[in-house]
Motif scaffolding. Structure first.
Motif, PDB file in Angstrom:
ATOM      1  N   LYS A  28       0.878  -1.161   0.000  1.00  0.00           N
ATOM      2  CA  LYS A  28       0.000   0.000   0.000  1.00  0.00           C
ATOM      3  C   LYS A  28       0.914   1.210   0.000  1.00  0.00           C
ATOM      4  O   LYS A  28       1.784   1.332   0.857  1.00  0.00           O
ATOM      5  N   ASP A  29       0.770   2.058  -0.977  1.00  0.00           N
ATOM      6  CA  ASP A  29       1.673   3.197  -1.148  1.00  0.00           C
ATOM      7  C   ASP A  29       1.287   4.365  -0.253  1.00  0.00           C
ATOM      8  O   ASP A  29       0.952   5.449  -0.724  1.00  0.00           O
ATOM      9  N   VAL A  30       1.333   4.120   1.065  1.00  0.00           N
ATOM     10  CA  VAL A  30       0.955   5.179   2.004  1.00  0.00           C
ATOM     11  C   VAL A  30       1.758   5.046   3.293  1.00  0.00           C
ATOM     12  O   VAL A  30       2.123   3.954   3.711  1.00  0.00           O
ATOM     13  N   LEU A  31       2.033   6.189   3.873  1.00  0.00           N
ATOM     14  CA  LEU A  31       2.649   6.288   5.184  1.00  0.00           C
ATOM     15  C   LEU A  31       1.639   7.012   6.070  1.00  0.00           C
ATOM     16  O   LEU A  31       1.017   7.981   5.618  1.00  0.00           O
ATOM     17  N   TYR A  32       1.443   6.537   7.279  1.00  0.00           N
ATOM     18  CA  TYR A  32       0.529   7.190   8.219  1.00  0.00           C
ATOM     19  C   TYR A  32       1.313   7.783   9.378  1.00  0.00           C
ATOM     20  O   TYR A  32       2.286   7.191   9.843  1.00  0.00           O
ATOM     21  N   VAL A  33       0.860   8.939   9.845  1.00  0.00           N
ATOM     22  CA  VAL A  33       1.378   9.575  11.056  1.00  0.00           C
ATOM     23  C   VAL A  33       0.232   9.583  12.058  1.00  0.00           C
ATOM     24  O   VAL A  33      -0.816  10.189  11.802  1.00  0.00           O
ATOM     25  N   LEU A  34       0.417   8.904  13.176  1.00  0.00           N
ATOM     26  CA  LEU A  34      -0.630   8.807  14.194  1.00  0.00           C
ATOM     27  C   LEU A  34      -0.752  10.118  14.962  1.00  0.00           C
ATOM     28  O   LEU A  34       0.228  10.608  15.518  1.00  0.00           O
ATOM     29  N   LEU A  35      -1.964  10.670  14.971  1.00  0.00           N
ATOM     30  CA  LEU A  35      -2.238  11.884  15.743  1.00  0.00           C
ATOM     31  C   LEU A  35      -2.923  11.543  17.057  1.00  0.00           C
ATOM     32  O   LEU A  35      -2.625  12.126  18.092  1.00  0.00           O
ATOM     33  N   GLU A  36      -3.856  10.595  16.975  1.00  0.00           N
ATOM     34  CA  GLU A  36      -4.643  10.232  18.155  1.00  0.00           C
ATOM     35  C   GLU A  36      -5.227   8.849  17.944  1.00  0.00           C
ATOM     36  O   GLU A  36      -5.689   8.527  16.860  1.00  0.00           O
ATOM     37  N   GLY A  37      -5.204   8.027  18.978  1.00  0.00           N
ATOM     38  CA  GLY A  37      -5.787   6.698  18.906  1.00  0.00           C
ATOM     39  C   GLY A  37      -4.817   5.640  19.382  1.00  0.00           C
ATOM     40  O   GLY A  37      -3.851   5.927  20.101  1.00  0.00           O
ATOM     41  N   LYS A  38      -5.060   4.419  18.941  1.00  0.00           N
ATOM     42  CA  LYS A  38      -4.214   3.296  19.330  1.00  0.00           C
ATOM     43  C   LYS A  38      -4.235   2.267  18.215  1.00  0.00           C
ATOM     44  O   LYS A  38      -5.295   1.909  17.704  1.00  0.00           O
ATOM     45  N   ILE A  39      -3.064   1.775  17.855  1.00  0.00           N
ATOM     46  CA  ILE A  39      -2.889   0.815  16.770  1.00  0.00           C
ATOM     47  C   ILE A  39      -2.279  -0.455  17.346  1.00  0.00           C
ATOM     48  O   ILE A  39      -1.315  -0.402  18.104  1.00  0.00           O
ATOM     49  N   GLU A  40      -2.825  -1.592  16.949  1.00  0.00           N
ATOM     50  CA  GLU A  40      -2.276  -2.886  17.332  1.00  0.00           C
ATOM     51  C   GLU A  40      -1.447  -3.418  16.167  1.00  0.00           C
ATOM     52  O   GLU A  40      -1.885  -3.372  15.023  1.00  0.00           O
ATOM     53  N   ILE A  41      -0.245  -3.917  16.459  1.00  0.00           N
ATOM     54  CA  ILE A  41       0.648  -4.477  15.450  1.00  0.00           C
ATOM     55  C   ILE A  41       0.573  -5.998  15.555  1.00  0.00           C
ATOM     56  O   ILE A  41       0.796  -6.559  16.627  1.00  0.00           O
ATOM     57  N   LEU A  42       0.237  -6.666  14.434  1.00  0.00           N
ATOM     58  CA  LEU A  42       0.101  -8.121  14.415  1.00  0.00           C
ATOM     59  C   LEU A  42       1.026  -8.729  13.374  1.00  0.00           C
ATOM     60  O   LEU A  42       1.201  -8.174  12.291  1.00  0.00           O
ATOM     61  N   LYS A  43       1.582  -9.871  13.697  1.00  0.00           N
ATOM     62  CA  LYS A  43       2.432 -10.624  12.767  1.00  0.00           C
ATOM     63  C   LYS A  43       1.907 -12.055  12.761  1.00  0.00           C
ATOM     64  O   LYS A  43       1.842 -12.689  13.818  1.00  0.00           O
ATOM     65  N   GLY A  44       1.491 -12.535  11.592  1.00  0.00           N
ATOM     66  CA  GLY A  44       0.923 -13.876  11.523  1.00  0.00           C
ATOM     67  C   GLY A  44      -0.334 -14.004  12.361  1.00  0.00           C
ATOM     68  O   GLY A  44      -0.626 -15.073  12.879  1.00  0.00           O
ATOM     69  N   GLY A  45      -1.065 -12.914  12.533  1.00  0.00           N
ATOM     70  CA  GLY A  45      -2.301 -12.914  13.317  1.00  0.00           C
ATOM     71  C   GLY A  45      -2.100 -12.799  14.812  1.00  0.00           C
ATOM     72  O   GLY A  45      -3.067 -12.754  15.566  1.00  0.00           O
TER      73      GLY A  45
END
Length: 91
Positions: A28-45
């Protein structure tokens, strides 16, 4: 200049809880900059970590190297992010 200042003119995007922002193995040709919230990072589910740091970058390695994403990034809150596409054109 910090990343928040640098990204202030990038488009603002708001994603609801549960949104998959980046999917492991995809491109996906995009970079995101987090301003507010929470992101979970998953590898192989499997959840590896969560990110809630204002100014955190998501997708930068894939954007710069054109390699597939090494992990999935899923929102676990309502997330406000700035986005930069590979073919960015200033307005």
């Amino acid at each position: 200049m910090d990343i928040l200042e640098f990204s202030k003119n990038f488009p603002l995007q708001i994603f609801p809880h549960g949104t998959i922002l980046l999917e492991e193995g995809s491109r996906k040709d995009v970079l995101y900059v987090l301003l507010e919230g929470k992101i979970e990072i998953l590898k192989g589910g499997v959840a590896l970590a969560s990110v809630a740091t204002r100014g955190a970058l998501l997708g930068e390695v894939s954007l710069l190297t054109d390699m597939p994403h090494s992990a999935t990034c899923r929102g676990v809150a309502v997330n406000r992010l700035r986005s930069l596409r590979r073919h960015f054109q200033a307005g």
